[in-house]
Design a protein around this motif. Structure first.
Motif, short mmCIF file in Angstrom:
data_model
loop_
_atom_site.label_atom_id
_atom_site.label_comp_id
_atom_site.label_asym_id
_atom_site.label_seq_id
_atom_site.Cartn_x
_atom_site.Cartn_y
_atom_site.Cartn_z
N ASN A 56 0.51 5.72 -0.06
CA ASN A 56 -0.45 6.76 0.27
C ASN A 56 0.15 8.15 0.09
O ASN A 56 1.36 8.31 -0.06
N MET B 155 2.00 9.98 -3.43
CA MET B 155 1.73 8.54 -3.50
C MET B 155 2.50 7.91 -4.66
O MET B 155 3.12 6.85 -4.51
N SER C 167 -6.78 12.51 1.48
CA SER C 167 -5.89 11.35 1.56
C SER C 167 -6.15 10.44 0.36
O SER C 167 -7.29 10.25 -0.05
N GLU D 143 -1.01 12.48 1.32
CA GLU D 143 -1.97 13.34 2.01
C GLU D 143 -1.75 14.80 1.65
O GLU D 143 -0.66 15.18 1.25
N ILE E 79 0.85 -1.20 0.00
CA ILE E 79 0.00 0.00 0.00
C ILE E 79 0.88 1.25 0.00
O ILE E 79 1.86 1.32 0.73
N ASN F 40 -4.84 6.59 -1.40
CA ASN F 40 -4.09 5.36 -1.21
C ASN F 40 -4.41 4.37 -2.31
O ASN F 40 -5.43 4.47 -2.99
#
Length: 106
Positions: free
Chosen positions: A22, A65, A98, A24, A20, A100
């Motif tokens: 991510n 990301m 956010s 923000e 994963i 992801n």
């Protein structure tokens, strides 16, 4: 880098799952923007200042990301989700954006 909201890319087989990733972004809205935005909403106008800020921060979050995926050796991110949260009260709101997804190599 391919970034998609789907769990796979048609015609491609995942060779490696990297995990994963991510990103923000935060938008701190000041009192003057809040007041002006509220007035425009009452008269039916669009709050283009917020729209532009949200778009900029969303792009920054996606770029962060993407960079994390590149650092892992991935060439795609699958199943991307974008979430928006209001972290403040009625005056001086803060918006969290956010993103992801799953970094993979094809």
């Amino acid at each position: 880098m391919i970034i998609v909201t789907t769990p796979n890319i048609e015609g491609k087989t995942v060779k490696k799952y990297h995990g994963i990733v991510n990103g923000e972004g935060l938008i701190g809205a000041n009192v003057y923007k809040d007041i002006f935005s509220g007035v425009r909403d009452v008269v039916g106008g669009r709050t283009s200042t917020y729209e532009e800020e949200i778009q900029k921060e969303r792009e920054k979050a996606l770029e962060a990301m993407k960079q994390k995926a590149i650092d892992l050796g991935a060439n795609a991110i699958l199943n991307v989700r974008i979430n928006y949260s209001n972290l403040g009260g009625t005056m001086g709101n803060t918006i969290l954006i956010s993103v992801n997804g799953t970094a993979v190599s094809y």
